[in-house]
Design a protein around this motif. Structure first.
Motif, PDB file in Angstrom:
ATOM      1  N   UNK A  99      10.957 -26.853  31.404  1.00 38.34           N
ATOM      2  CA  UNK A  99      11.024 -27.166  29.979  1.00 38.34           C
ATOM      3  C   UNK A  99      11.550 -26.004  29.142  1.00 38.34           C
ATOM      4  N   UNK A 100      12.277 -26.383  28.110  1.00 38.94           N
ATOM      5  CA  UNK A 100      12.797 -25.409  27.145  1.00 38.94           C
ATOM      6  C   UNK A 100      12.636 -26.008  25.756  1.00 38.94           C
ATOM      7  N   UNK A 101      11.933 -25.307  24.892  1.00 39.82           N
ATOM      8  CA  UNK A 101      11.787 -25.761  23.510  1.00 39.82           C
ATOM      9  C   UNK A 101      13.094 -25.450  22.793  1.00 39.82           C
ATOM     10  N   UNK A 102      13.750 -26.502  22.273  1.00 43.05           N
ATOM     11  CA  UNK A 102      15.076 -26.323  21.672  1.00 43.05           C
ATOM     12  C   UNK A 102      15.066 -26.409  20.151  1.00 43.05           C
ATOM     13  N   UNK A 103      13.948 -26.901  19.581  1.00 39.90           N
ATOM     14  CA  UNK A 103      13.875 -26.992  18.123  1.00 39.90           C
ATOM     15  C   UNK A 103      12.414 -27.026  17.698  1.00 39.90           C
ATOM     16  N   UNK A 104      12.100 -26.324  16.608  1.00 40.73           N
ATOM     17  CA  UNK A 104      10.745 -26.347  16.045  1.00 40.73           C
ATOM     18  C   UNK A 104      10.828 -26.596  14.545  1.00 40.73           C
ATOM     19  N   UNK A 105       9.781 -27.251  14.022  1.00 36.84           N
ATOM     20  CA  UNK A 105       9.688 -27.506  12.579  1.00 36.84           C
ATOM     21  C   UNK A 105       8.248 -27.355  12.135  1.00 36.84           C
ATOM     22  N   UNK A 106       8.081 -26.869  10.916  1.00 36.64           N
ATOM     23  CA  UNK A 106       6.764 -26.819  10.297  1.00 36.64           C
ATOM     24  C   UNK A 106       5.800 -25.878  11.002  1.00 36.64           C
ATOM     25  N   UNK A 107       4.554 -25.948  10.549  1.00 37.71           N
ATOM     26  CA  UNK A 107       3.518 -25.102  11.122  1.00 37.71           C
ATOM     27  C   UNK A 107       2.174 -25.795  11.015  1.00 37.71           C
ATOM     28  N   UNK A 108       1.360 -25.602  12.031  1.00 42.82           N
ATOM     29  CA  UNK A 108      -0.017 -26.075  12.027  1.00 42.82           C
ATOM     30  C   UNK A 108      -0.878 -24.951  12.571  1.00 42.82           C
ATOM     31  N   UNK A 109      -2.079 -24.869  12.080  1.00 43.92           N
ATOM     32  CA  UNK A 109      -3.013 -23.881  12.577  1.00 43.92           C
ATOM     33  C   UNK A 109      -4.294 -24.611  12.921  1.00 43.92           C
ATOM     34  N   UNK A 110      -4.847 -24.300  14.087  1.00 39.02           N
ATOM     35  CA  UNK A 110      -6.070 -24.983  14.474  1.00 39.02           C
ATOM     36  C   UNK A 110      -6.701 -24.363  15.699  1.00 39.02           C
TER      37      UNK A 110
END
Length: 174
Positions: free
Chosen positions: A73-84
């Motif tokens: 697997x390769x993460x190719x795009x990220x959006x936003x943020x969450x914390x938990x």
């Protein structure tokens, strides 16, 4: 299929970079099947190959919508943020506050070697990031802003149980 032992933090295998999978054979299928059984037996949401002592880029995830197998697997795009709060089968009873993307696109191969992309949001996005980190020798405590206290963990578990009870009552009313 078999239940494999889950490696605990402190074992060097969890700090190592995993090698890509190049051969898609019965040995890989057996690993995936064993990882699935191990994940469900441990009541987890995700499991990476190094967590069962195998230094290959393989992980399995099930956040309640069915099993997803990610190979190379390769993460190719990220959006936003969450914390938990985040935990790990390799650190039982330990939880920490971790910031992750709200949405990720991951490119990976299936058990037959075919490439695909999938999008994860919320918990699925968190699990993708967590398991991909394992493939690069990173555990969630490396990214946690702080670890939760025993009291906070107990409160979190109570809230989770209450949510599960609400869900069961809703299902009975239908």
């Amino acid at each position: 299929m078999a239940i494999r032992n889950i490696v605990r933090v402190g074992d060097d295998v969890l700090a190592k970079e995993c090698r890509p999978v190049e051969i898609f054979d019965n040995k890989l299928r057996q690993l995936l099947d064993d990882m699935q059984d191990t994940l469900y037996e441990a009541n987890g949401a995700g499991l990476a190959a190094p967590q069962v002592g195998v230094l290959r880029q393989v992980c399995v995830i099930d956040v309640g919508d069915g099993l997803v197998e990610l190979i190379n697997p390769e993460i190719v795009h990220v959006e936003g943020e969450q914390s938990g709060a985040e935990g790990c089968l390799s650190l039982p009873d330990e939880w920490g506050m971790v910031s992750r993307p709200q949405r990720v696109t991951v490119k990976a191969q299936n058990r037959k070697g075919k490439w695909f992309e999938t999008i994860g949001e919320d918990l699925f996005a968190r699990c993708i990031c967590h398991e991909v980190d394992h493939l690069h020798g990173i555990v969630f405590t490396d990214k946690a802003s702080r670890m939760l206290t025993p009291e906070e963990i107990e409160q979190m578990q109570k809230e989770q149980e209450q949510q599960e009870q609400k869900g069961k009552r809703r299902k009975r009313r239908r």
